[in-house]
Design a protein around this motif. Structure first.
Motif, short mmCIF file in Angstrom:
data_model
loop_
_atom_site.label_atom_id
_atom_site.label_comp_id
_atom_site.label_asym_id
_atom_site.label_seq_id
_atom_site.Cartn_x
_atom_site.Cartn_y
_atom_site.Cartn_z
N LEU A 112 0.84 -1.21 0.00
CA LEU A 112 0.00 0.00 0.00
C LEU A 112 0.87 1.26 0.00
O LEU A 112 0.63 2.21 -0.76
N VAL A 113 1.89 1.27 0.85
CA VAL A 113 2.81 2.41 0.91
C VAL A 113 3.57 2.55 -0.40
O VAL A 113 3.76 3.65 -0.93
N ASP A 114 4.00 1.40 -0.95
CA ASP A 114 4.72 1.43 -2.23
C ASP A 114 3.86 2.00 -3.34
O ASP A 114 4.39 2.59 -4.30
N ALA A 115 2.54 1.84 -3.23
CA ALA A 115 1.62 2.36 -4.24
C ALA A 115 1.28 3.83 -4.01
O ALA A 115 0.51 4.40 -4.78
N GLY A 116 1.82 4.42 -2.94
CA GLY A 116 1.60 5.84 -2.71
C GLY A 116 0.51 6.17 -1.71
O GLY A 116 0.14 7.34 -1.55
N PHE A 117 0.00 5.15 -1.01
CA PHE A 117 -1.06 5.38 -0.02
C PHE A 117 -0.47 5.55 1.37
O PHE A 117 0.64 5.11 1.65
N HIS A 118 -1.23 6.19 2.22
CA HIS A 118 -0.90 6.27 3.64
C HIS A 118 -1.59 5.10 4.32
O HIS A 118 -2.81 4.95 4.21
N ALA A 119 -0.84 4.24 5.00
CA ALA A 119 -1.40 3.02 5.59
C ALA A 119 -1.27 3.03 7.10
O ALA A 119 -0.21 3.33 7.65
N GLU A 120 -2.37 2.69 7.77
CA GLU A 120 -2.38 2.52 9.22
C GLU A 120 -2.91 1.13 9.53
O GLU A 120 -3.51 0.47 8.68
N THR A 121 -2.68 0.68 10.76
CA THR A 121 -3.14 -0.65 11.16
C THR A 121 -4.03 -0.57 12.40
O THR A 121 -3.86 0.31 13.25
N ILE A 122 -4.96 -1.51 12.47
CA ILE A 122 -5.75 -1.75 13.69
C ILE A 122 -5.60 -3.22 14.02
O ILE A 122 -5.95 -4.09 13.22
N THR A 123 -5.08 -3.52 15.21
CA THR A 123 -4.80 -4.91 15.59
C THR A 123 -5.46 -5.31 16.90
O THR A 123 -5.38 -6.47 17.30
N GLU A 124 -6.11 -4.38 17.57
CA GLU A 124 -6.80 -4.67 18.81
C GLU A 124 -8.25 -4.23 18.68
O GLU A 124 -8.55 -3.22 18.03
N PHE A 125 -9.16 -4.98 19.34
CA PHE A 125 -10.59 -4.76 19.13
C PHE A 125 -11.33 -4.70 20.46
O PHE A 125 -11.00 -5.41 21.41
N ASP A 126 -12.33 -3.85 20.50
CA ASP A 126 -13.23 -3.75 21.65
C ASP A 126 -14.25 -4.87 21.52
O ASP A 126 -15.05 -4.88 20.57
N PRO A 127 -14.28 -5.83 22.44
CA PRO A 127 -15.18 -6.98 22.31
C PRO A 127 -16.65 -6.61 22.41
O PRO A 127 -17.51 -7.45 22.12
N THR A 128 -16.97 -5.38 22.80
CA THR A 128 -18.38 -4.98 22.88
C THR A 128 -18.92 -4.47 21.55
O THR A 128 -20.13 -4.29 21.40
N LEU A 129 -18.04 -4.25 20.57
CA LEU A 129 -18.46 -3.66 19.30
C LEU A 129 -18.81 -4.75 18.29
O LEU A 129 -18.05 -5.71 18.10
N ASP A 130 -19.95 -4.58 17.61
CA ASP A 130 -20.25 -5.44 16.48
C ASP A 130 -19.70 -4.79 15.22
O ASP A 130 -19.06 -3.71 15.27
N ALA A 131 -19.92 -5.40 14.07
CA ALA A 131 -19.34 -4.90 12.82
C ALA A 131 -19.83 -3.49 12.50
O ALA A 131 -19.06 -2.64 12.05
N ASP A 132 -21.10 -3.23 12.72
CA ASP A 132 -21.65 -1.91 12.41
C ASP A 132 -21.03 -0.82 13.28
O ASP A 132 -20.70 0.27 12.79
#
Length: 238
Positions: free
Chosen positions: A29-49
């Motif tokens: 993604l970075v090589d293609a010129g985009f700014h990339a961030e990551t999310i690797t931890e999740f709040d177990p109370t949240l559904d997909a929406d």
């Protein structure tokens, strides 16, 4: 719908419960010129929406792993998140699914959401294909639907059902795809659409809109499922 464009410098979020894998997917993604961030931890109370609501307005595109529960409790799969991101009513968030389970039983949990997932990238073969997948997805969201993703009405014969599995499924023949080859179709949408119980489905005929030009069974999706009218006796006999 006006054309969506992912311009250089656009912000793409990579969602993966494995931090190392997430960082690895930022490289093309970075090589293609985009700014990339990551999310690797999740709040177990949240559904997909609710999770998607947190992303709204922050990112221009999403790349997400399918299995997110390896390092904690997550209430959704990547397939559900990607499908819902692509189908947001007001402003779709172009999203691509990555998975190391493309040819395994986990495909069943992807198949449930396949209509909203234009592209799945095999996680075991890291390459610039994620960039092509994003372009393919953006084309579809802009109205440029590929031949393999166009759906038309076809008869479907239910051969069997399996309910004792992680993702209950029906073994079916999709006449407009490959009449001599059975495939597995998500069971829940059939039950919801027809009102029939699982045990009453084998031997029944359905009709649905299916992308019958798909190259692989894992790429098929089904919508507007209904019970088919009675077919003429012997219509499939030579």
């Amino acid at each position: 719908m006006s054309a969506l464009i992912l311009e250089e410098g656009a912000s793409v979020v990579v969602v993966d419960d494995d931090p190392l894998d997430a960082r690895t997917w930022t490289h093309p993604l970075v090589d293609a010129g985009f700014h990339a961030e990551t999310i690797t931890e999740f709040d177990p109370t949240l559904d997909a929406d609710a999770f998607l609501a947190q992303l709204s307005g922050r990112y221009d595109a999403l790349v997400c792993d399918h299995i997110l529960s390896g390092r904690g409790a997550v209430r959704f799969t990547g397939a559900e998140l990607v499908s819902k991101a692509n189908r947001l009513t007001r402003s779709p968030l172009p999203a691509v699914l990555i998975s190391s389970h493309v040819q395994t039983d986990q495909t069943g949990s992807i198949r449930r959401w396949r209509e909203g997932i234009p592209a799945v990238v095999d996680k075991s073969e890291l390459s610039d294909s994620v960039i092509d997948a994003l372009s393919y997805t953006i084309d579809e969201l802009s109205g440029k639907v590929s031949r393999e993703r166009r759906a038309f009405t076809t008869p479907i014969e239910v051969l069997d059902v399996v309910t004792e599995s992680e993702v209950p499924a029906a073994k079916v023949i999709v006449v407009g795809w490959r009449i001599a080859t059975s495939v597995w179709m998500p069971l829940q949408p059939i039950v919801a659409a027809t009102g029939l119980s699982a045990e009453n489905l084998p031997g029944r005929w359905l009709e649905a809109d299916v992308n019958c030009h798909a190259k692989e069974a894992s790429e098929l999706f089904y919508r507007n499922i209904v019970l088919a009218p009675d077919l003429p006796e012997g219509w499939l006999e030579e």
